[in-house]
Design a protein around this motif. Structure first.
Motif, PDB file in Angstrom:
ATOM      1  N   TYR A 154       0.837  -1.197   0.000  1.00  0.00           N
ATOM      2  CA  TYR A 154       0.000   0.000   0.000  1.00  0.00           C
ATOM      3  C   TYR A 154       0.874   1.250   0.000  1.00  0.00           C
ATOM      4  O   TYR A 154       0.615   2.224  -0.716  1.00  0.00           O
ATOM      5  N   ASP A 191     -15.678  -0.932  -7.315  1.00  0.00           N
ATOM      6  CA  ASP A 191     -14.757  -0.260  -6.393  1.00  0.00           C
ATOM      7  C   ASP A 191     -14.542   1.208  -6.770  1.00  0.00           C
ATOM      8  O   ASP A 191     -14.383   2.066  -5.894  1.00  0.00           O
ATOM      9  N   LYS A 239      -2.696  -1.522  -9.327  1.00  0.00           N
ATOM     10  CA  LYS A 239      -2.245  -2.341  -8.202  1.00  0.00           C
ATOM     11  C   LYS A 239      -1.424  -3.554  -8.653  1.00  0.00           C
ATOM     12  O   LYS A 239      -0.700  -4.140  -7.841  1.00  0.00           O
ATOM     13  N   MET A 265      -5.532  -6.566  -2.668  1.00  0.00           N
ATOM     14  CA  MET A 265      -5.702  -5.128  -2.481  1.00  0.00           C
ATOM     15  C   MET A 265      -6.982  -4.601  -3.106  1.00  0.00           C
ATOM     16  O   MET A 265      -7.484  -5.147  -4.085  1.00  0.00           O
ATOM     17  N   SER A 266      -7.489  -3.508  -2.537  1.00  0.00           N
ATOM     18  CA  SER A 266      -8.638  -2.820  -3.105  1.00  0.00           C
ATOM     19  C   SER A 266      -8.217  -2.081  -4.368  1.00  0.00           C
ATOM     20  O   SER A 266      -7.117  -1.547  -4.451  1.00  0.00           O
ATOM     21  N   ILE A 326      -7.754   2.220  -3.931  1.00  0.00           N
ATOM     22  CA  ILE A 326      -6.934   2.871  -2.911  1.00  0.00           C
ATOM     23  C   ILE A 326      -6.217   4.101  -3.467  1.00  0.00           C
ATOM     24  O   ILE A 326      -6.137   5.151  -2.820  1.00  0.00           O
ATOM     25  N   THR A 327      -5.693   4.012  -4.690  1.00  0.00           N
ATOM     26  CA  THR A 327      -4.987   5.163  -5.271  1.00  0.00           C
ATOM     27  C   THR A 327      -5.970   6.267  -5.661  1.00  0.00           C
ATOM     28  O   THR A 327      -5.623   7.446  -5.632  1.00  0.00           O
TER      29      THR A 327
END
Length: 286
Positions: free
Chosen positions: A104, A140, A231, A240-241, A244-245
């Motif tokens: 992350y 997402d 990702k 990972m989601s 996130i970025t």
């Protein structure tokens, strides 16, 4: 733009859709053989991959560098950073939690290396001068759209987050030059979002694309395109989601808003005070 991490591999990954078959061969070799790239000449690398030196120079320019030397310097810095991160992992006898946390961290650092302040200021200027703001996203990516909607509301700017394809088309068809569409899409190729953005563009609405790939369909006509690392550029990508970025970019946009005008900071503090007071009352009766 951050100078802390070159993020060369993240930059290469973000541009794979616009690379030719031969250039993707070079990209794959570069990503999987960093030691050979940093320790060999362009001639040796060309012979190893089975391409010409001209092809390698062309590839380096296409992914944003002046030529092979410029690319090699940045790549060596990137490789050095990754090696240091790897040594940190070894020293800490890393577990699953630490491994994911470091991934992350790498994604966030790479995002800061790819996003520029100029892009963020252009986004904020467009939003400040817009009549209506629509935020498009699926799955997402829609979570990032909701996050931006809520953050904008706190500073007194109303927007609408949309995940339904028909609702996207309806909103886009009613847009004009005073409106803006912000599209969140990891691939930049989701048909529902591409169709909505295309309609909005035809109606002369401003469009902002936040995606992981250059030259994807939603960036073709975008007034601003913000590219963030996918990702898949880190080790534990399956865990990972996807967004996130995107959330980090939302925070960056809000940071520019607040730093550009104290009025927005006051509205934010006032809104948070109201929410805090409501929370206290709720807790009291519970």
């Amino acid at each position: 733009m951050s100078s802390q991490v070159p993020a060369v591999i993240a930059k290469i990954v973000s541009q794979t859709q616009k690379l030719t078959y031969g250039e993707n061969q070079i990209a794959n070799y570069v990503i999987h053989n960093p030691e050979f790239i940093t320790s060999n000449t362009i001639t040796a690398i060309a012979n190893e991959i089975g391409v010409s030196e001209t092809s390698i120079n062309r590839f380096c320019k296409k992914v944003g560098f002046k030529g092979f030397i410029d690319f090699k310097i940045a790549f060596a810095q990137d490789a050095f950073y990754r090696e240091m991160q790897s040594k940190k992992k070894e020293r800490r006898e890393i577990n699953a939690i630490d491994a994911l946390a470091l991934d992350y961290n790498e994604l966030i650092l790479n995002t800061s290396a790819l996003v520029t302040e100029e892009q963020l200021h252009r986004v904020v200027d467009i939003l400040k001068n817009s009549r209506k703001i629509y935020l498009f996203g699926l799955f997402d990516s829609y979570l990032a759209a909701i996050a931006l909607k809520n953050r904008l509301a706190i500073i007194g700017i109303m927007s609408e987050a949309i995940s339904d394809s028909r609702a996207m088309k309806i909103a886009a068809s009613q847009c004009n030059s005073e409106d803006v569409i912000i599209a969140f899409s990891r691939s930049g190729s989701s048909k529902e979002i591409v169709d909505g953005v295309s309609i909005a563009h035809m109606n002369q609405a401003k469009t902002i694309a936040i995606t992981c790939y250059y030259d994807s369909p939603i960036t073709e006509n975008a007034d601003v395109d913000i590219i963030v690392p996918d990702k898949i550029s880190v080790n534990n990508s399956a865990l990972m989601s996807n967004h996130i970025t995107f959330l980090f970019v939302v925070d960056l946009i809000m940071g520019v808003f607040i730093s550009s005008d104290k009025t927005y900071l006051k509205k934010k503090l006032d809104s948070e005070a109201v929410m805090s007071r409501d929370q206290s009352i709720t807790n009291y009766f519970l």
